[in-house]
Design a protein around this motif. Structure first.
Motif, PDB file in Angstrom:
ATOM      1  N   GLU A 111       1.104  -0.892  -0.312  1.00 56.64           N
ATOM      2  CA  GLU A 111      -0.180   0.081   0.114  1.00 56.64           C
ATOM      3  C   GLU A 111       0.749   1.296   0.144  1.00 56.64           C
ATOM      4  O   GLU A 111       0.521   2.450  -0.462  1.00 56.64           O
ATOM      5  CB  GLU A 111      -0.233  -0.037   1.268  1.00 56.64           C
ATOM      6  N   VAL A 112       2.014   1.448   0.480  1.00 55.64           N
ATOM      7  CA  VAL A 112       2.610   2.630   1.078  1.00 55.64           C
ATOM      8  C   VAL A 112       3.563   2.755  -0.574  1.00 55.64           C
ATOM      9  O   VAL A 112       3.131   3.997  -1.272  1.00 55.64           O
ATOM     10  CB  VAL A 112       3.990   2.019   2.052  1.00 55.64           C
ATOM     11  N   ASP A 113       4.141   1.360  -1.094  1.00 57.07           N
ATOM     12  CA  ASP A 113       4.550   1.611  -2.081  1.00 57.07           C
ATOM     13  C   ASP A 113       3.308   2.229  -3.136  1.00 57.07           C
ATOM     14  O   ASP A 113       3.309   2.912  -4.693  1.00 57.07           O
ATOM     15  CB  ASP A 113       5.544   0.244  -2.654  1.00 57.07           C
ATOM     16  N   LYS A 114       2.155   1.707  -3.548  1.00 58.91           N
ATOM     17  CA  LYS A 114       1.335   2.258  -4.570  1.00 58.91           C
ATOM     18  C   LYS A 114       0.675   3.780  -3.827  1.00 58.91           C
ATOM     19  O   LYS A 114       0.562   4.190  -5.002  1.00 58.91           O
ATOM     20  CB  LYS A 114       0.235   0.572  -4.279  1.00 58.91           C
ATOM     21  N   HIS A 115       1.137   3.728  -2.860  1.00 56.58           N
ATOM     22  CA  HIS A 115       0.488   5.428  -2.816  1.00 56.58           C
ATOM     23  C   HIS A 115       1.372   5.839  -3.287  1.00 56.58           C
ATOM     24  O   HIS A 115       1.687   7.592  -2.160  1.00 56.58           O
ATOM     25  CB  HIS A 115      -0.142   5.374  -1.314  1.00 56.58           C
ATOM     26  N   ASN A 116       2.724   5.770  -2.839  1.00 61.75           N
ATOM     27  CA  ASN A 116       4.522   6.065  -3.870  1.00 61.75           C
ATOM     28  C   ASN A 116       4.704   7.851  -1.701  1.00 61.75           C
ATOM     29  O   ASN A 116       5.404   8.469  -1.645  1.00 61.75           O
ATOM     30  CB  ASN A 116       4.073   7.891  -4.569  1.00 61.75           C
ATOM     31  N   LEU A 117       4.548   6.384  -1.266  1.00 65.87           N
ATOM     32  CA  LEU A 117       5.261   6.894   0.251  1.00 65.87           C
ATOM     33  C   LEU A 117       6.595   5.791   0.976  1.00 65.87           C
ATOM     34  O   LEU A 117       6.363   6.023   2.408  1.00 65.87           O
ATOM     35  CB  LEU A 117       4.212   6.761   1.467  1.00 65.87           C
ATOM     36  N   THR A 118       7.113   5.092  -0.633  1.00 57.74           N
ATOM     37  CA  THR A 118       8.266   4.808   0.516  1.00 57.74           C
ATOM     38  C   THR A 118       8.815   5.563   0.920  1.00 57.74           C
ATOM     39  O   THR A 118      10.135   5.021   1.516  1.00 57.74           O
ATOM     40  CB  THR A 118       8.705   3.741  -0.779  1.00 57.74           C
ATOM     41  N   ASP A 119       9.385   6.819   0.109  1.00 56.71           N
ATOM     42  CA  ASP A 119      10.844   7.771   1.168  1.00 56.71           C
ATOM     43  C   ASP A 119       9.413   7.827   2.409  1.00 56.71           C
ATOM     44  O   ASP A 119      10.636   7.836   3.642  1.00 56.71           O
ATOM     45  CB  ASP A 119      10.152   9.177   0.845  1.00 56.71           C
ATOM     46  N   MET A 120       8.938   7.999   2.486  1.00 58.58           N
ATOM     47  CA  MET A 120       8.285   8.183   4.194  1.00 58.58           C
ATOM     48  C   MET A 120       8.426   6.611   4.817  1.00 58.58           C
ATOM     49  O   MET A 120       9.430   7.013   6.365  1.00 58.58           O
ATOM     50  CB  MET A 120       6.742   8.306   4.400  1.00 58.58           C
ATOM     51  N   TRP A 121       8.310   5.860   4.130  1.00 59.61           N
ATOM     52  CA  TRP A 121       8.290   4.482   5.739  1.00 59.61           C
ATOM     53  C   TRP A 121       9.786   4.221   5.682  1.00 59.61           C
ATOM     54  O   TRP A 121      10.556   3.688   6.746  1.00 59.61           O
ATOM     55  CB  TRP A 121       8.111   3.163   4.056  1.00 59.61           C
ATOM     56  N   ASP A 122      10.570   4.738   4.698  1.00 61.31           N
ATOM     57  CA  ASP A 122      12.273   4.391   4.758  1.00 61.31           C
ATOM     58  C   ASP A 122      12.849   5.621   5.440  1.00 61.31           C
ATOM     59  O   ASP A 122      13.502   5.164   6.627  1.00 61.31           O
ATOM     60  CB  ASP A 122      12.779   4.797   3.595  1.00 61.31           C
ATOM     61  N   PRO A 136      11.237  13.902   2.327  1.00 57.66           N
ATOM     62  CA  PRO A 136      11.580  12.780   2.688  1.00 57.66           C
ATOM     63  C   PRO A 136      12.796  12.772   2.318  1.00 57.66           C
ATOM     64  O   PRO A 136      14.051  12.125   2.336  1.00 57.66           O
ATOM     65  CB  PRO A 136      10.539  11.648   2.927  1.00 57.66           C
ATOM     66  N   SER A 137      13.128  12.831   0.789  1.00 58.88           N
ATOM     67  CA  SER A 137      13.833  13.018  -0.373  1.00 58.88           C
ATOM     68  C   SER A 137      13.744  13.890  -1.333  1.00 58.88           C
ATOM     69  O   SER A 137      12.834  14.433  -2.183  1.00 58.88           O
ATOM     70  CB  SER A 137      13.915  11.395  -0.577  1.00 58.88           C
ATOM     71  N   PRO A 138      15.064  13.612  -1.992  1.00 61.73           N
ATOM     72  CA  PRO A 138      14.355  15.373  -2.711  1.00 61.73           C
ATOM     73  C   PRO A 138      14.271  15.207  -4.230  1.00 61.73           C
ATOM     74  O   PRO A 138      13.605  15.891  -4.745  1.00 61.73           O
ATOM     75  CB  PRO A 138      16.392  15.563  -3.229  1.00 61.73           C
ATOM     76  N   LYS A 139      13.626  14.133  -4.654  1.00 63.49           N
ATOM     77  CA  LYS A 139      13.112  13.564  -4.912  1.00 63.49           C
ATOM     78  C   LYS A 139      11.861  13.617  -4.992  1.00 63.49           C
ATOM     79  O   LYS A 139      11.231  12.865  -6.680  1.00 63.49           O
ATOM     80  CB  LYS A 139      13.960  12.249  -6.232  1.00 63.49           C
ATOM     81  N   SER A 140      11.889  13.722  -4.112  1.00 64.52           N
ATOM     82  CA  SER A 140       9.766  13.030  -3.124  1.00 64.52           C
ATOM     83  C   SER A 140       8.826  14.127  -4.231  1.00 64.52           C
ATOM     84  O   SER A 140       9.430  15.524  -3.891  1.00 64.52           O
ATOM     85  CB  SER A 140       9.623  13.042  -1.850  1.00 64.52           C
ATOM     86  N   ASP A 141       8.122  13.754  -4.479  1.00 63.73           N
ATOM     87  CA  ASP A 141       6.837  14.241  -4.425  1.00 63.73           C
ATOM     88  C   ASP A 141       5.900  14.969  -3.417  1.00 63.73           C
ATOM     89  O   ASP A 141       4.923  15.907  -3.691  1.00 63.73           O
ATOM     90  CB  ASP A 141       6.379  14.470  -6.133  1.00 63.73           C
TER      91      ASP A 141
END
Lengths: 77, 164
Positions: free
Chosen positions: A30-41, B143-148
Motif C-alpha cells: 500500500e505504501v509503495d502504491k501511494h508513493n509513500l516509500t520515502d516516508m516508510w524508509d 523526505p528526499s530530494p526526488k520525493s513529490d
C-alpha cells in the motif's frame, strides 16, 4: 533449588499482538502504491535505526506497523 | 496563573527564533532543518522524539492528520499514550475547537514558510479540561530530494499547563 534460566522465547504473547508477516507485506504494498516509500524508509532509518523492517523485533515491528497504518490514513483517506 | 477563557493563537515569526527568544531545543530543530533546506537528513534523527508528524493534506477546517507522535513530544505528553497509538481512524487532536484554531499555521507552513507562534487556550479532552500555553514550530519537510511528498513536522513546547 536453582531458578531456571530466563528464556525470552517462552514469554506468552497473545496472537492478536503478534505482528503478522502478511500484514507487513500488505502495508508495504500500500505504501509503495501511494508513493509513500520515502516516508516508510525515513521512519525506519531515523526512528528505528534499521534499513529493513525485518530487522525489528516482533514488538517493535508491531509499533512500526501502527505508525504506517496511520501514515496511510493521513495521506490517502 | 493563566487567564481563563482567553484564547490566543498568534504568529511570532521565525525571526523570534533567530533572535534567541524561543525554546533552545525548538531553536536547535529550526536551525538544523534550515541548514538542510527543508530536506530530511540524518540531522532529523535527534529531534524525532520531540516531534509530531502529519501529512500535507489540508481538507475542511482542520489541520492535516497526524501519523507519528514522538515518544517525548508535547502531544504525547498532553493527550497520552493511548491517544498516540490509537488505530481505526485518522489521528487528530481530541478537541475540535483546537483543531480549527490550529489549522491556519499548518496552511502557512505548507504554502509559505515555517510557522513559529504562541498559543494559549483551553483544551477539552474526554475526561478533563486543561488550560495550556505553548509555543509551536511547524516546518514542511520533504523526505528526499526526488520525493513529490511533503509532510509537516510539529515541535511544541508546553510553557504552562493547568487542569481546570
Amino acid at each position: 533449588m536453582q531458578t531456571p534460566p530466563f528464556i525470552i522465547s517462552e514469554i506468552h504473547v497473545p496472537n492478536q499482538l503478534k505482528p503478522r508477516a502478511d500484514n507487513v507485506v500488505k502495508l508495504k504494498a500500500e505504501v509503495d502504491k501511494h508513493n509513500l516509500t520515502d516516508m516508510w524508509d525515513m521512519i525506519l532509518m531515523l526512528d528505528y535505526q534499521v534499513a529493513n523492517v525485518h530487522e525489528l523485533s516482533s514488538e517493535t515491528r508491531e509499533e512500526f506497523c501502527c505508525i504506517i497504518a496511520l501514515l496511510l490514513k493521513a495521506f490517502t483517506k | 496563573m493563566l487567564t481563563k477563557n482567553r484564547t490566543v493563537f498568534t504568529e511570532l515569526g521565525t525571526e523570534a527564533i533567530e533572535k534567541g527568544l524561543a525554546d533552545p531545543q525548538l531553536s536547535a530543530f529550526y536551525e538544523s532543518m534550515m541548514s538542510s533546506s527543508g530536506l530530511v537528513s540524518e540531522k532529523l534523527r535527534e529531534h524525532m522524539p520531540y516531534l509530531s508528524l502529519c501529512s500535507d493534506k489540508l481538507e475542511g477546517i482542520g489541520p492535516p492528520p497526524i501519523f507519528y507522535v514522538g515518544r517525548r513530544s508535547s502531544q504525547r505528553h498532553l493527550f497520552g499514550e493511548d491517544w498516540a497509538m490509537q488505530q481505526g481512524q485518522e489521528l487528530r487532536t481530541p478537541d475540535p475547537d483546537l483543531e480549527e484554531a490550529s489549522a491556519a499555521a499548518y496552511r502557512a507552513a505548507l504554502e509559505e514558510r515555517p510557522y513559529y507562534g504562541y498559543a494559549r487556550t483551553a483544551i477539552h479532552m474526554e475526561d478533563k479540561v486543561v488550560d495550556i500555553a505553548f509555543e509551536r514550530l511547524i516546518i514542511a519537510l520533504r523526505p528526499s530530494p526526488k520525493s513529490d511528498r511533503r509532510f509537516c513536522a510539529y515541535f511544541g513546547v508546553i510553557q504552562d499547563l493547568q487542569q481546570l
